[in-house]
Write an enzyme that holds these catalytic residues in place. Sequence first.
Site, short mmCIF file in Angstrom:
data_model
loop_
_atom_site.label_atom_id
_atom_site.label_comp_id
_atom_site.label_asym_id
_atom_site.label_seq_id
_atom_site.Cartn_x
_atom_site.Cartn_y
_atom_site.Cartn_z
N ALA A 86 0.84 -1.20 0.00
CA ALA A 86 0.00 0.00 0.00
C ALA A 86 0.87 1.25 0.00
CB ALA A 86 -0.92 0.00 1.22
N CYS A 87 0.26 2.36 -0.36
CA CYS A 87 0.94 3.65 -0.39
C CYS A 87 1.58 3.90 0.97
CB CYS A 87 -0.09 4.74 -0.70
SG CYS A 87 0.61 6.38 -0.82
N PRO A 88 2.79 4.35 1.03
CA PRO A 88 3.66 4.88 -0.04
C PRO A 88 4.69 3.87 -0.55
CG PRO A 88 4.59 5.52 2.05
CD PRO A 88 3.36 4.70 2.36
#
Length: 188
Positions: A16-18
């Site tokens: 998942a981000c980042p």
Amino acid sequence: MQTIKTDIVLDARGLACPMPIVRTKKTMKTLESGQVVEVQATDKGSTADLRAWANSTGNQYLGTIEEGDVLRHYVRKSSGDEQEAPAFKSVVTNETVETVRNNPDTLILDVRETAEYAFSHIPNAVNIPLGELETRIGELDTAKTIYVVCRTGSRSDLACQQLDAKGFNVQNVIPGMSDWKYDTHQTV
């Protein structure tokens, strides 16, 4: 569909981000200018994130292909000297190329990498990446005027110098695909 040549594949699936950006940034440090990374991700926000990151760092976001749950992002590491003034003597504008591109006595030669070409190119342009030009020069017709295009005019400048030395009638297209405002095709 055209096969896209990349120099490295980065697996960021399930992150998942980042994290896709963090891993891409780390990987880009290992690449040479002009090399292309394929970032495989499953995070739907990674498309906007990678595009913004590439633009903010001076790298070139080429595009994304969605295959089921996997997003395959393509980013080219840019060099700092891509805006240098061209040295080749015969230079034409994008507008000139647009007016002559359907002329049977002309050939538009795109010397960008296959990934760049796949996501956006001038209709009917022939793609021979600059690094392959010497070995594939026999594919070109010496009777035609060849308009050589790349992203900004730097690689096309080098290609024009090579082709001119071999007796081809060539024109360097400035500014090239970075500012192309006419129809384009893609092969992905």
